[in-house]
Design a protein around this motif. Structure first.
Motif, PDB file in Angstrom:
ATOM      1  N   GLN A  47       0.826  -1.209   0.000  1.00 58.54           N
ATOM      2  CA  GLN A  47       0.000   0.000   0.000  1.00 58.54           C
ATOM      3  C   GLN A  47       0.857   1.255   0.000  1.00 58.54           C
ATOM      4  O   GLN A  47       0.587   2.200  -0.757  1.00 58.54           O
ATOM      5  CB  GLN A  47      -0.932   0.004   1.210  1.00 58.54           C
ATOM      6  CG  GLN A  47      -2.094  -0.935   1.082  1.00 58.54           C
ATOM      7  CD  GLN A  47      -2.973  -0.953   2.331  1.00 58.54           C
ATOM      8  OE1 GLN A  47      -2.529  -0.583   3.407  1.00 58.54           O
ATOM      9  NE2 GLN A  47      -4.206  -1.408   2.173  1.00 58.54           N
ATOM     10  N   SER A  48       1.891   1.296   0.818  1.00 61.46           N
ATOM     11  CA  SER A  48       2.723   2.504   0.872  1.00 61.46           C
ATOM     12  C   SER A  48       3.489   2.701  -0.437  1.00 61.46           C
ATOM     13  O   SER A  48       3.630   3.820  -0.920  1.00 61.46           O
ATOM     14  CB  SER A  48       3.682   2.444   2.056  1.00 61.46           C
ATOM     15  OG  SER A  48       4.602   1.396   1.895  1.00 61.46           O
ATOM     16  N   ALA A  49       3.959   1.611  -1.035  1.00 57.28           N
ATOM     17  CA  ALA A  49       4.652   1.734  -2.315  1.00 57.28           C
ATOM     18  C   ALA A  49       3.694   2.197  -3.412  1.00 57.28           C
ATOM     19  O   ALA A  49       4.058   3.029  -4.251  1.00 57.28           O
ATOM     20  CB  ALA A  49       5.289   0.402  -2.700  1.00 57.28           C
ATOM     21  N   THR A  50       2.467   1.681  -3.396  1.00 52.88           N
ATOM     22  CA  THR A  50       1.483   2.082  -4.392  1.00 52.88           C
ATOM     23  C   THR A  50       1.131   3.558  -4.256  1.00 52.88           C
ATOM     24  O   THR A  50       1.056   4.292  -5.258  1.00 52.88           O
ATOM     25  CB  THR A  50       0.212   1.220  -4.260  1.00 52.88           C
ATOM     26  OG1 THR A  50       0.569  -0.148  -4.406  1.00 52.88           O
ATOM     27  CG2 THR A  50      -0.817   1.593  -5.300  1.00 52.88           C
ATOM     28  N   ALA A  52       3.009   5.915  -2.953  1.00 53.40           N
ATOM     29  CA  ALA A  52       4.178   6.689  -3.370  1.00 53.40           C
ATOM     30  C   ALA A  52       4.275   6.768  -4.890  1.00 53.40           C
ATOM     31  O   ALA A  52       4.583   7.827  -5.449  1.00 53.40           O
ATOM     32  CB  ALA A  52       5.446   6.080  -2.786  1.00 53.40           C
ATOM     33  N   ILE A  53       3.992   5.673  -5.575  1.00 53.38           N
ATOM     34  CA  ILE A  53       4.059   5.664  -7.040  1.00 53.38           C
ATOM     35  C   ILE A  53       2.974   6.544  -7.630  1.00 53.38           C
ATOM     36  O   ILE A  53       3.213   7.303  -8.578  1.00 53.38           O
ATOM     37  CB  ILE A  53       3.963   4.221  -7.564  1.00 53.38           C
ATOM     38  CG1 ILE A  53       5.244   3.471  -7.218  1.00 53.38           C
ATOM     39  CG2 ILE A  53       3.704   4.185  -9.056  1.00 53.38           C
ATOM     40  CD1 ILE A  53       5.179   1.988  -7.452  1.00 53.38           C
ATOM     41  N   PHE A  56       3.982  10.155  -7.167  1.00 50.59           N
ATOM     42  CA  PHE A  56       5.063  10.484  -8.091  1.00 50.59           C
ATOM     43  C   PHE A  56       4.537  10.686  -9.503  1.00 50.59           C
ATOM     44  O   PHE A  56       4.930  11.646 -10.187  1.00 50.59           O
ATOM     45  CB  PHE A  56       6.134   9.392  -8.072  1.00 50.59           C
ATOM     46  CG  PHE A  56       7.205   9.599  -9.093  1.00 50.59           C
ATOM     47  CD1 PHE A  56       8.184  10.553  -8.886  1.00 50.59           C
ATOM     48  CD2 PHE A  56       7.235   8.845 -10.258  1.00 50.59           C
ATOM     49  CE1 PHE A  56       9.182  10.753  -9.829  1.00 50.59           C
ATOM     50  CE2 PHE A  56       8.216   9.044 -11.195  1.00 50.59           C
ATOM     51  CZ  PHE A  56       9.199  10.005 -10.986  1.00 50.59           C
ATOM     52  N   VAL A  57       3.652   9.819  -9.958  1.00 54.09           N
ATOM     53  CA  VAL A  57       3.106   9.932 -11.313  1.00 54.09           C
ATOM     54  C   VAL A  57       2.282  11.208 -11.453  1.00 54.09           C
ATOM     55  O   VAL A  57       2.364  11.913 -12.471  1.00 54.09           O
ATOM     56  CB  VAL A  57       2.279   8.681 -11.670  1.00 54.09           C
ATOM     57  CG1 VAL A  57       1.459   8.889 -12.923  1.00 54.09           C
ATOM     58  CG2 VAL A  57       3.189   7.477 -11.821  1.00 54.09           C
ATOM     59  N   LEU A  58       1.491  11.550 -10.431  1.00 53.79           N
ATOM     60  CA  LEU A  58       0.701  12.775 -10.494  1.00 53.79           C
ATOM     61  C   LEU A  58       1.593  14.017 -10.518  1.00 53.79           C
ATOM     62  O   LEU A  58       1.333  14.966 -11.275  1.00 53.79           O
ATOM     63  CB  LEU A  58      -0.273  12.840  -9.317  1.00 53.79           C
ATOM     64  CG  LEU A  58      -1.419  11.825  -9.361  1.00 53.79           C
ATOM     65  CD1 LEU A  58      -2.246  11.904  -8.077  1.00 53.79           C
ATOM     66  CD2 LEU A  58      -2.290  12.050 -10.581  1.00 53.79           C
ATOM     67  N   LEU A  59       2.653  14.025  -9.720  1.00 56.07           N
ATOM     68  CA  LEU A  59       3.583  15.161  -9.734  1.00 56.07           C
ATOM     69  C   LEU A  59       4.307  15.271 -11.069  1.00 56.07           C
ATOM     70  O   LEU A  59       4.502  16.372 -11.592  1.00 56.07           O
ATOM     71  CB  LEU A  59       4.587  15.045  -8.591  1.00 56.07           C
ATOM     72  CG  LEU A  59       4.035  15.268  -7.191  1.00 56.07           C
ATOM     73  CD1 LEU A  59       5.100  14.979  -6.144  1.00 56.07           C
ATOM     74  CD2 LEU A  59       3.507  16.683  -7.043  1.00 56.07           C
ATOM     75  N   LEU A  60       4.686  14.150 -11.631  1.00 61.15           N
ATOM     76  CA  LEU A  60       5.339  14.164 -12.938  1.00 61.15           C
ATOM     77  C   LEU A  60       4.377  14.658 -14.017  1.00 61.15           C
ATOM     78  O   LEU A  60       4.772  15.436 -14.894  1.00 61.15           O
ATOM     79  CB  LEU A  60       5.850  12.768 -13.277  1.00 61.15           C
ATOM     80  CG  LEU A  60       6.707  12.645 -14.526  1.00 61.15           C
ATOM     81  CD1 LEU A  60       7.984  13.459 -14.374  1.00 61.15           C
ATOM     82  CD2 LEU A  60       7.037  11.197 -14.787  1.00 61.15           C
ATOM     83  N   ALA A  61       3.129  14.238 -13.961  1.00 59.74           N
ATOM     84  CA  ALA A  61       2.131  14.716 -14.924  1.00 59.74           C
ATOM     85  C   ALA A  61       1.910  16.218 -14.778  1.00 59.74           C
ATOM     86  O   ALA A  61       1.784  16.929 -15.779  1.00 59.74           O
ATOM     87  CB  ALA A  61       0.820  13.961 -14.734  1.00 59.74           C
TER      88      ALA A  61
END
Length: 85
Positions: A47-50, A52-53, A56-61
């Motif tokens: 859950q914590s890894a999901t 975090a990912i 990260f994807v939202l910030l990159l977008a």
């Protein structure tokens, strides 16, 4: 380097001689033995890894969207003004 991958490690049993079926069964048993050595993450780790990912994807977008907006503004407004008479 590639030789290390192609050869079994020292002390390992060599591949069994025989037909394709015995080699396939030996491969399967090797896979099962290696999968027993795997330590799988528990639910909180997944859950914590999901989360975090996803963050990260939202910030990159968001970064790519802002960069696209800025570059399109530069290319649409300022570049044509360089060639205007």
């Amino acid at each position: 380097m590639a030789v290390d991958v192609a050869r079994p490690p020292q002390g390992a049993s060599p591949a069994p001689a025989g037909n394709w079926w015995t080699r396939l069964v030996a491969f399967y048993h090797g896979v099962v033995a290696e999968m027993r050595k795997v330590t799988w993450p528990d639910r909180p780790q997944v859950q914590s890894a999901t989360i975090a990912i996803i963050i990260f994807v939202l910030l990159l977008a968001l970064f790519i969207t802002i960069l696209d907006w800025v570059l399109s503004g530069v290319l649409v407004r300022f570049v044509p003004s360089l060639f205007a008479r």
